[in-house]
Design an enzyme around this catalytic site. Structure first.
Site, PDB file in Angstrom:
ATOM      1  N   GLY B 321       0.837  -1.211   0.000  1.00  0.00           N
ATOM      2  CA  GLY B 321       0.000   0.000   0.000  1.00  0.00           C
ATOM      3  C   GLY B 321       0.865   1.252   0.000  1.00  0.00           C
ATOM      4  N   TRP B 324       2.368   1.616  -3.363  1.00  0.00           N
ATOM      5  CA  TRP B 324       1.350   2.069  -4.325  1.00  0.00           C
ATOM      6  C   TRP B 324       1.372   3.604  -4.417  1.00  0.00           C
ATOM      7  CZ3 TRP B 324      -2.845   5.326  -3.502  1.00  0.00           C
ATOM      8  CH2 TRP B 324      -3.793   5.396  -4.531  1.00  0.00           C
ATOM      9  N   HIS B 325       1.635   4.247  -3.270  1.00  0.00           N
ATOM     10  CA  HIS B 325       1.605   5.712  -3.252  1.00  0.00           C
ATOM     11  C   HIS B 325       2.736   6.319  -4.059  1.00  0.00           C
ATOM     12  CE1 HIS B 325      -1.273   5.219   0.034  1.00  0.00           C
ATOM     13  NE2 HIS B 325      -1.660   6.436  -0.274  1.00  0.00           N
ATOM     14  N   GLY B 326       3.891   5.718  -4.015  1.00  0.00           N
ATOM     15  CA  GLY B 326       4.998   6.315  -4.751  1.00  0.00           C
ATOM     16  C   GLY B 326       6.209   5.419  -4.755  1.00  0.00           C
ATOM     17  N   PHE B 473       0.138  10.307  -7.640  1.00  0.00           N
ATOM     18  CA  PHE B 473       0.122   8.854  -7.448  1.00  0.00           C
ATOM     19  C   PHE B 473      -0.623   8.177  -8.602  1.00  0.00           C
ATOM     20  CE2 PHE B 473       0.006  10.418  -2.903  1.00  0.00           C
ATOM     21  CZ  PHE B 473       1.372  10.532  -2.861  1.00  0.00           C
TER      22      PHE B 473
END
Lengths: 364, 473
Positions: B321, B324-326, B473
């Protein structure tokens, strides 16, 4: 919906919906409610905007618009017998003391200097309005800082909303300054929608309410239109010097079309009504004037003004070699403190007295 | 095209007017949504429209394929193909440089000279959101929770729906696709709620997030230039900024969708009042946390295989997770941190899950203290999220304190001034347990409240508004 979802999908979807509903309760409403909310909200915003117009007209933290309005009021309500006008920007507003001119020249002067954004155009407009209301003056002194002379319409548009004349005055006055629809929209916003256009002034009020009392106080313009500066600000003078130097670096001076037309209009009025016009350079910080780059630019301004004033015996260019001041006598590079303004005004009076001028025509 | 731009407002006005004119004609409305969404996306970079189109068509075909093919092995192969293509595109654009550079650095440490190819890659706008949304569709069709969409226009309209295309909420096919297939009836109640959400969203973005963002950028761009308390204020300001920014975007998206007769899922539910990490993730970016739960945590085993496996699943889910953001280690650290928090609370927190200030399970002082602790813990996470490198986070943690500087008061004043209205709205919604609490006010009070929000936007709205944080993102 059920045709697209299987039983498992349907169950998941219903759970999801139930969860959403438990955290957001949409109240029942009719279309009349929706319209009422929209109209009611807009009416409230309108009321707030009207409140902002009133507030800013009288107590704006931004002193520029208040100065402009004060000066136009002074113009309209000029004391009987006023025969000398001081026009120009804030360097004149802060630097020329009418009482000294009165004593030294035997005139009755008022200072109508405003801000640099108003260009020479509003000098011409103010002069025209003064003549229409009170008759022609005997002498007009125009004091501008060097940078005003290249300023163009964009400067004026940003300040036009503050001039207290009826809509469309920019086309009725001479020189006319027709505005593009986008500029008119800008003037409209500035004049009638301060909630958006003058948001910085309102933001200051809300963010620093403890300073509000200061805005309710007078802006400090005396009955003759002079606005003294009580203390110097050497640090700001140095910062302003750097800004000025950066602004002229590598530039060639060209007088803007707006200013040229305004000067021509002033000349036309002077010749028609028989009064003398004195164009004067503003006071200047000595540290700035000694910079060769700055001096080179300044000489171009001097050349242009010299050439223009040579076109009529009613025009005179004074303080050609600018009178410079130390930083402890200034608020910025061209705003002198009160003691220095006495020196500057006396020098102006000396020079006006030295000039051989044509006799004024009897007042019309 | 930013929601908070004049261009977008004109764009939406035109699209919405046409949309209303097409009321009752679902297919044509879907065509309009699809075209508008392509324009919306293409306005940023038209070249990526091809990528969006191709990946959407692929998932559409995968959905149809899984429905036509009956053999489980083939169905699984189609799903895997779709997942691989989606994650392949996502991974290439988002993580290629990150992994090659990280691998090169690691090998260099062990004395090997590695020279991987790094590419000058532009990250397609909102790729993280659209990938997850597409994946949820194919997985749901595979699980037979959702029937495949027959008409490609309906599918394209769903997958590119412009209000939520670039920053969510990450919608599930089970919620949104069904709405694309049935006639949308815009009820006055829905429109009313939608208008409020749009107003609230813009307020959160242009007044709160953008102004507080100026403080954040000032502090985080020069950490050594500030004293201990300034750093604390900067970190607190970021929590306010990211919430105002992201939930503001979600509110606008949901509000616009309501105006068009759609219901998008709730993405935020007063996260500052969370009592535990579990509670926080039920309140923060709900569409992502539930996606991770349904498509990652549960398939990894969830809590069905003992404590240790549960903790491992939590940690893995949150690590991914974070990633996923960066593509940066500080996002990984942020994810790992939240994974650890979730595991720790799961191990030691015995309070009921539905506890809140009003539930009566515990004394209010206890609940408030627990809320305060969770706020501090989340705050630590936000530092990891905001910094550019892990060493910046270390600097901030080791230098934060109570030392003041000449600008401390100014920073604190700025933060309080802009965070206060948001705090009031949040408290109101929390106390009423209703995200639409202001909509329930009597008309006499409602209109001045709305007018105040509008006036505040006019006065304090940052004119050169910052891009929405989650766009990256």
């Amino acid at each position: 919906m059920s045709s697209q979802l299987s039983a498992a999908g349907e169950k998941k979807h219903r759970l999801h919906e139930a969860l959403e509903r438990s955290h957001e309760h949409v109240p029942p409403a009719t279309w009349v409610d929706v319209r009422s909310v929209m109209v009611g909200t807009l009416l409230w915003v309108l009321a707030l905007n009207v409140g902002a117009i009133w507030y800013l007209a009288n107590h704006s933290p931004n002193r520029g618009p208040r100065v402009i309005k004060t000066k136009w009021r002074l113009l309209d309500e000029a004391p009987h017998g006023t025969n000398m006008l001081v026009l120009g920007d804030s360097s004149g507003l802060r630097g020329v003391v009418p009482k000294i001119l009165n004593e030294r020249l035997g005139v009755q002067a008022i200072n109508l200097g405003t801000t640099r954004r108003m260009l020479v155009t509003t000098d011409a407009w103010m002069l025209e309005r003064f003549i229409a209301r009170h008759g022609a003056p005997e002498r007009v002194l125009v004091v501008h800082v060097y940078e005003v002379w290249h300023g163009d319409k964009d400067w004026l548009v940003s300040a036009m909303a503050d001039i207290p004349m009826n809509w469309g005055f920019w086309e009725r006055m001479k020189p006319a300054s027709p505005l593009l629809p986008s500029d008119q929209f800008r003037v409209f916003l500035n004049r009638y929608v301060p909630l958006y256009a003058d948001n910085q002034s309102l933001a200051t009020l809300f963010q620093k309410p403890w300073k509000a009392a200061r805005y309710f106080a007078s802006i400090g313009v005396d009955e003759t239109g002079y606005m003294p500066i009580k203390s110097a600000n050497p640090r700001e003078v140095e910062a302003d010097r750097a800004r000025n130097l950066a602004a002229v670096r590598g530039k060639t001076f060209v007088m803007s079309g707006m200013n040229r037309m305004a000067l021509e209009r002033i000349r036309e009025l002077a010749e028609a009504h028989g009064f003398d016009v004195y164009l004067a350079n503003s006071p200047l910080y000595e540290g700035l004037y000694k910079e060769p780059e700055f001096k080179a630019y300044y000489q171009q301004v001097q050349g242009a003004l010299r050439a223009f004033t040579a076109t009529s015996p009613r025009l005179h260019y004074i303080a050609q070699e600018p009178w410079t001041f130390r930083k402890d006598q200034l608020e910025n590079c061209d705003h002198v403190t009160e003691p220095a303004s006495v020196i500057y005004t006396n020098k102006l009076a000396d020079e006006i007295r030295r000039l051989k001028t044509l006799p004024p025509r009897p007042r019309t | 095209m930013l929601f908070n731009s004049f261009v977008f407002i004109c764009f939406f006005a035109m699209v919405y007017t046409t949309y209303l004119l097409l009321q009752g004609r679902v297919r044509w409305q879907n065509v309009l949504i699809m075209v508008a969404s392509f324009i919306f996306y293409g306005y940023w970079n038209w070249k990526f429209l091809i990528l969006v189109f191709l990946s959407a068509i692929l998932d559409y075909l995968a959905g149809l394929g899984m429905e036509v093919v009956k053999r489980p092995g083939w169905r699984k192969a189609i799903l895997l193909g779709s997942v691989c293509v989606n994650l392949g595109i996502f991974g290439f654009f988002k993580y290629w440089n990150f992994f090659t550079e990280s691998a090169a650095q690691l090998l260099t440490r062990f004395g090997f000279q590695a020279d991987f190819v790094t590419l000058n890659i532009i990250l397609p706008l909102g790729i993280s959101f659209s990938t997850f949304q597409s994946l949820s569709y194919t997985i749901d069709v595979y699980r037979r929770e959702l029937k495949a969409v027959r008409n490609p226009i309906d599918y394209l309209a769903y997958v590119t729906y412009f209000p939520q295309m670039v920053a969510g909420p990450i919608e599930r096919g089970t919620n949104l696709i069904t709405q694309f297939l049935t006639p949308r009836i815009i009820s006055p109640a829905q429109a009313h709620a939608g208008l409020f959400l749009v107003l609230q969203g813009y307020f959160k973005k242009v007044v709160v997030a953008d102004n507080v963002g100026l403080i954040v950028n000032r502090v985080f761009s020069d950490l050594p230039g500030f004293q201990g308390l300034d750093l604390v204020i900067g970190a607190l300001a970021f929590a306010v900024q990211i919430y105002g920014d992201f939930s503001g975007y979600s509110d606008i998206a949901r509000g616009m969708a309501k105006l068009m007769g759609f219901e998008l899922m709730m993405n935020f539910r007063n996260p500052f009042f969370a009592l535990s990490p579990q509670d926080f993730w039920r309140r923060w970016h709900i569409s992502l946390s539930t996606w991770l739960r349904d498509y990652l945590y549960i398939p990894l085993g969830g809590n069905r295989h003992g404590q240790l496996r549960t903790y491992l699943s939590l940690l893995t889910t949150m690590l991914l997770g974070g990633l996923w953001h960066g593509a940066a280690w500080h996002f990984v650290a942020w994810g790992a941190y939240h994974g650890c928090l979730l595991a720790l609370y799961r191990a030691f927190d015995r309070d009921p899950q539905d506890m809140d200030l009003w539930s009566g399970h515990r004394h209010k002082a206890y609940v408030l203290a627990k809320m305060g602790l969770m706020f501090v813990l989340t705050q630590i996470g936000w530092v990891l999220f905001r910094v550019s490198t892990v060493s910046e986070a270390v600097y901030l943690f080791t230098h934060a304190g109570l030392q003041t500087s000449p600008v401390t008061l100014e920073l604190a004043h700025g933060l309080l001034f802009f965070a206060a209205p948001l705090f009031v709205i949040e408290c109101w919604q929390y106390a009423k347990r209703d995200g639409l609490a202001p909509v329930h006010l009597p008309m006499l009070w409602r209109t001045p409240v709305y007018a105040a929000l509008l006036a505040w936007m006019c006065i304090f709205g940052v004119r050169n508004s910052l891009e929405f944080i989650y766009f990256q993102f």
